[in-house]
Design a protein around this motif. Sequence first.
Motif, PDB file in Angstrom:
ATOM      1  N   GLN A 170       0.852  -1.188   0.000  1.00 59.05           N
ATOM      2  CA  GLN A 170       0.000   0.000   0.000  1.00 59.05           C
ATOM      3  C   GLN A 170       0.892   1.244   0.000  1.00 59.05           C
ATOM      4  OE1 GLN A 170      -3.388  -0.409  -0.401  1.00 59.05           O
ATOM      5  NE2 GLN A 170      -2.653  -2.528  -0.641  1.00 59.05           N
ATOM      6  N   ARG A 171       1.056   1.835  -1.185  1.00 55.36           N
ATOM      7  CA  ARG A 171       1.961   2.970  -1.351  1.00 55.36           C
ATOM      8  C   ARG A 171       1.286   4.267  -0.930  1.00 55.36           C
ATOM      9  NH1 ARG A 171       2.811  -0.353  -5.988  1.00 55.36           N
ATOM     10  NH2 ARG A 171       4.894  -1.313  -5.855  1.00 55.36           N
ATOM     11  N   LYS A 172       2.065   5.144  -0.354  1.00 50.64           N
ATOM     12  CA  LYS A 172       1.562   6.452   0.031  1.00 50.64           C
ATOM     13  C   LYS A 172       1.539   7.377  -1.180  1.00 50.64           C
ATOM     14  CE  LYS A 172       4.736   6.523   3.293  1.00 50.64           C
ATOM     15  NZ  LYS A 172       5.029   5.073   3.427  1.00 50.64           N
ATOM     16  N   PRO A 173       0.507   8.234  -1.314  1.00 50.42           N
ATOM     17  CA  PRO A 173       0.524   9.235  -2.386  1.00 50.42           C
ATOM     18  C   PRO A 173       1.767  10.114  -2.270  1.00 50.42           C
ATOM     19  CG  PRO A 173      -1.642   9.125  -1.349  1.00 50.42           C
ATOM     20  CD  PRO A 173      -0.720   8.285  -0.506  1.00 50.42           C
ATOM     21  N   ALA A 174       2.218  10.641  -3.413  1.00 54.02           N
ATOM     22  CA  ALA A 174       3.488  11.367  -3.446  1.00 54.02           C
ATOM     23  C   ALA A 174       3.488  12.556  -2.490  1.00 54.02           C
ATOM     24  CB  ALA A 174       3.792  11.823  -4.872  1.00 54.02           C
ATOM     25  N   HIS A 175       2.365  13.291  -2.399  1.00 47.51           N
ATOM     26  CA  HIS A 175       2.358  14.481  -1.542  1.00 47.51           C
ATOM     27  C   HIS A 175       2.429  14.106  -0.065  1.00 47.51           C
ATOM     28  CE1 HIS A 175      -1.923  13.371  -1.475  1.00 47.51           C
ATOM     29  NE2 HIS A 175      -2.042  14.103  -0.382  1.00 47.51           N
ATOM     30  N   ILE A 176       1.877  12.944   0.299  1.00 48.28           N
ATOM     31  CA  ILE A 176       1.998  12.480   1.681  1.00 48.28           C
ATOM     32  C   ILE A 176       3.398  11.947   1.931  1.00 48.28           C
ATOM     33  CG2 ILE A 176       1.204  10.735   3.329  1.00 48.28           C
ATOM     34  CD1 ILE A 176      -1.591  11.092   2.250  1.00 48.28           C
ATOM     35  N   GLN A 177       3.919  11.176   0.976  1.00 48.72           N
ATOM     36  CA  GLN A 177       5.269  10.651   1.127  1.00 48.72           C
ATOM     37  C   GLN A 177       6.287  11.773   1.318  1.00 48.72           C
ATOM     38  OE1 GLN A 177       6.565   7.142   1.106  1.00 48.72           O
ATOM     39  NE2 GLN A 177       7.930   8.565   2.144  1.00 48.72           N
ATOM     40  N   ARG A 178       6.140  12.834   0.535  1.00 49.38           N
ATOM     41  CA  ARG A 178       7.090  13.946   0.647  1.00 49.38           C
ATOM     42  C   ARG A 178       7.053  14.568   2.040  1.00 49.38           C
ATOM     43  NH1 ARG A 178      10.302  16.806  -2.623  1.00 49.38           N
ATOM     44  NH2 ARG A 178       9.619  15.673  -4.481  1.00 49.38           N
ATOM     45  N   SER A 179       5.886  14.626   2.635  1.00 47.30           N
ATOM     46  CA  SER A 179       5.769  15.239   3.961  1.00 47.30           C
ATOM     47  C   SER A 179       6.293  14.339   5.066  1.00 47.30           C
ATOM     48  CB  SER A 179       4.308  15.600   4.251  1.00 47.30           C
ATOM     49  OG  SER A 179       3.527  14.432   4.489  1.00 47.30           O
ATOM     50  N   LEU A 180       6.474  13.054   4.770  1.00 47.51           N
ATOM     51  CA  LEU A 180       6.848  12.093   5.811  1.00 47.51           C
ATOM     52  C   LEU A 180       8.330  11.746   5.824  1.00 47.51           C
ATOM     53  CD1 LEU A 180       3.816   9.633   5.664  1.00 47.51           C
ATOM     54  CD2 LEU A 180       4.316  11.361   7.392  1.00 47.51           C
ATOM     55  N   TRP A 181       9.112  12.292   4.915  1.00 49.27           N
ATOM     56  CA  TRP A 181      10.547  12.042   4.968  1.00 49.27           C
ATOM     57  C   TRP A 181      11.131  12.660   6.242  1.00 49.27           C
ATOM     58  CZ3 TRP A 181      11.906   8.269   2.175  1.00 49.27           C
ATOM     59  CH2 TRP A 181      11.477   8.087   0.850  1.00 49.27           C
ATOM     60  N   ARG A 182      11.956  11.905   6.956  1.00 52.32           N
ATOM     61  CA  ARG A 182      12.573  12.349   8.205  1.00 52.32           C
ATOM     62  C   ARG A 182      14.074  12.479   7.988  1.00 52.32           C
ATOM     63  NH1 ARG A 182       7.643  13.689   9.147  1.00 52.32           N
ATOM     64  NH2 ARG A 182       6.285  12.101  10.075  1.00 52.32           N
ATOM     65  N   LYS A 183      14.607  13.645   8.243  1.00 50.46           N
ATOM     66  CA  LYS A 183      15.990  13.940   7.905  1.00 50.46           C
ATOM     67  C   LYS A 183      16.966  13.141   8.765  1.00 50.46           C
ATOM     68  CE  LYS A 183      16.841  17.959   6.409  1.00 50.46           C
ATOM     69  NZ  LYS A 183      17.060  19.423   6.246  1.00 50.46           N
ATOM     70  N   VAL A 184      17.940  12.519   8.092  1.00 50.63           N
ATOM     71  CA  VAL A 184      18.995  11.759   8.745  1.00 50.63           C
ATOM     72  C   VAL A 184      20.318  12.515   8.688  1.00 50.63           C
ATOM     73  CG1 VAL A 184      20.337   9.612   8.688  1.00 50.63           C
ATOM     74  CG2 VAL A 184      17.874   9.566   8.194  1.00 50.63           C
ATOM     75  N   SER A 185      20.614  13.119   7.538  1.00 50.19           N
ATOM     76  CA  SER A 185      21.897  13.787   7.352  1.00 50.19           C
ATOM     77  C   SER A 185      21.726  14.919   6.351  1.00 50.19           C
ATOM     78  CB  SER A 185      22.943  12.790   6.847  1.00 50.19           C
ATOM     79  OG  SER A 185      24.147  13.436   6.494  1.00 50.19           O
ATOM     80  N   ASP A 186      22.544  15.970   6.520  1.00 49.59           N
ATOM     81  CA  ASP A 186      22.505  17.131   5.631  1.00 49.59           C
ATOM     82  C   ASP A 186      23.898  17.735   5.606  1.00 49.59           C
ATOM     83  OD1 ASP A 186      22.102  19.555   4.323  1.00 49.59           O
ATOM     84  OD2 ASP A 186      20.177  19.941   5.284  1.00 49.59           O
ATOM     85  N   SER A 187      24.468  17.864   4.419  1.00 49.30           N
ATOM     86  CA  SER A 187      25.828  18.395   4.319  1.00 49.30           C
ATOM     87  C   SER A 187      25.904  19.862   4.728  1.00 49.30           C
ATOM     88  CB  SER A 187      26.363  18.228   2.888  1.00 49.30           C
ATOM     89  OG  SER A 187      25.577  18.966   1.957  1.00 49.30           O
ATOM     90  N   ASP A 188      24.764  20.557   4.809  1.00 45.52           N
ATOM     91  CA  ASP A 188      24.770  21.932   5.301  1.00 45.52           C
ATOM     92  C   ASP A 188      24.892  21.998   6.814  1.00 45.52           C
ATOM     93  OD1 ASP A 188      24.617  23.018   2.811  1.00 45.52           O
ATOM     94  OD2 ASP A 188      22.487  23.506   2.881  1.00 45.52           O
ATOM     95  N   ALA A 189      24.613  20.885   7.495  1.00 39.09           N
ATOM     96  CA  ALA A 189      24.671  20.842   8.958  1.00 39.09           C
ATOM     97  C   ALA A 189      26.036  20.320   9.385  1.00 39.09           C
ATOM     98  CB  ALA A 189      23.557  19.954   9.514  1.00 39.09           C
ATOM     99  N   ILE A 190      26.984  21.228   9.493  1.00 38.28           N
ATOM    100  CA  ILE A 190      28.337  20.855   9.898  1.00 38.28           C
ATOM    101  C   ILE A 190      28.688  21.615  11.172  1.00 38.28           C
ATOM    102  CG2 ILE A 190      29.046  20.378   7.535  1.00 38.28           C
ATOM    103  CD1 ILE A 190      30.491  23.086   7.545  1.00 38.28           C
TER     104      ILE A 190
END
Length: 517
Positions: A170-190
Amino acid sequence: MSTNERKSQSGVIETLQSLVVAFVLAMVFRGFVVEGFVIPTGSMAPTLLGQHLLMHSNQTGQDFPVGFDARRSTSVERFSDPLLGRNVQLSASEAKKIQPRGGDRVVVLKTLFPFFNPDRYDVVVFKNPTDTQGPSANYIKRLIGLPGETLWIADGDIFAKRDNGPFLIQRKPAHIQRSLWRKVSDSDAIPTDTLGLSRLWSPPWKGNPDGAWKFDDRTWLCDTPEPSTLVWDQNKILIDDWLPYNMLMPTIRQEPMSDIRVSATLTPKSGALIAGFTLEAMGLRFVWTVSKDDVSMKLFSNNGDLVQEEVVARSIINANEPLRVEFWHADQMMATYVDGERIAELQYDFGPEQRLRLATGSGPDVPIEEIAGRGQRAAKLMWHFDGSPLTITRLQVDHDLYYRSSRLPSRATKNSTASGNEKLVEVGSPAFGTHPDKLAVLSEDQFMMAGDNSAYSLDGRLWGNPDEFVSAQFDDSPFVVDRNLLIGKAWSVYWPAGNSFGPLPIIPDFGRIRFIR
């Protein structure tokens, strides 16, 4: 009585009548159209926040919410900067800033469900079937199971079937999926001051060959047109279902996962660049590639055979032009986004049994009952480049929701058990819908709900028997929500609690007003 006195009396009466009418209309509107609710706990975090702390990292400049319970002891050593690593502590001065914020207040549309059925993955407010009359009478969760379905939660994802049909992801719609990504790493966060850290720090990516790569001022630079790679180090930051929101909660075993998004802005020196990403997980290899001619996605088996392929002819890469790429892997689906546009998609369809065997590396000789509820090994992530030097900025990794398989707590039987349901609510048995011996079979008036913060959510997997009122009036089935208990769809966060006025956190954080996805 004088004319002025009669006019004054008439004005008072008209004012009172207007107030009564306004009050009645307001109550009708509140009762049948919309109503506000406050989020008390973190079971839906970070989509919706209960009482929490908004912590700040002086090292990365990042703010992040952390669940807070005044009844639990709070040690400053437990606060870390999640983008630098779970073991990289916040500075003592920041960790000691304990200023609780109240839970989000949400607007709930109550007019929809009498006329329309809710959709899967809607965020829904409903009467708590285990305690309809108590202080926790109203619950808010995400809807994962619809009437007439049989559900199986396997390796963190939702599979469902109807009647004798096959289980389908059961796949999530794209707009819901985009809102549910949880950040793990970001090269701007140093870190701005590496000497102020509690331990040595380096980026979670490692360039190969080492001499061709340099990380400087939030930017990765590769100076060779020859083949090169960036490899993720799971020892630096493990990709699993851990959330920063839970850093003060009791420690539990985290579940490795491979439903992730990797994204970056690539600026090649030549249009001859071929850029790609490889994810190795579940004994499979997923490969995304972009070049000046096309976008491709390929799925390989564990022995290297090509299983599926999707190729889209598209001119993508130009010299010295920045290109924002996103590679998604979620709900048995691969997708490629370029500059925010969805370019290509590849779906693969494993049933829950095949998914569990792949995730655990188990052959057909192992009974499925023995591996149900078990998770997968840590995934391997690698960028690969060829044909041109390039720079990489805003290199990010995110992970998806992960619905955990747990064991029933003793509170599952705090309400009386209806005859015939004893095995379903046996304490210590698998959570509802997470095992082939306890699939979530829903009738035509039953729904199943789960929290976004699955590790610390008491929801339809775990809560057990309904209370006496629900059993007598609607349904004595455990774990489910009867249609009559639905209140409405959560629409927006209209009052996100923020800054304090005196001892009370009553000034809203207007920057966090948002629609609920």
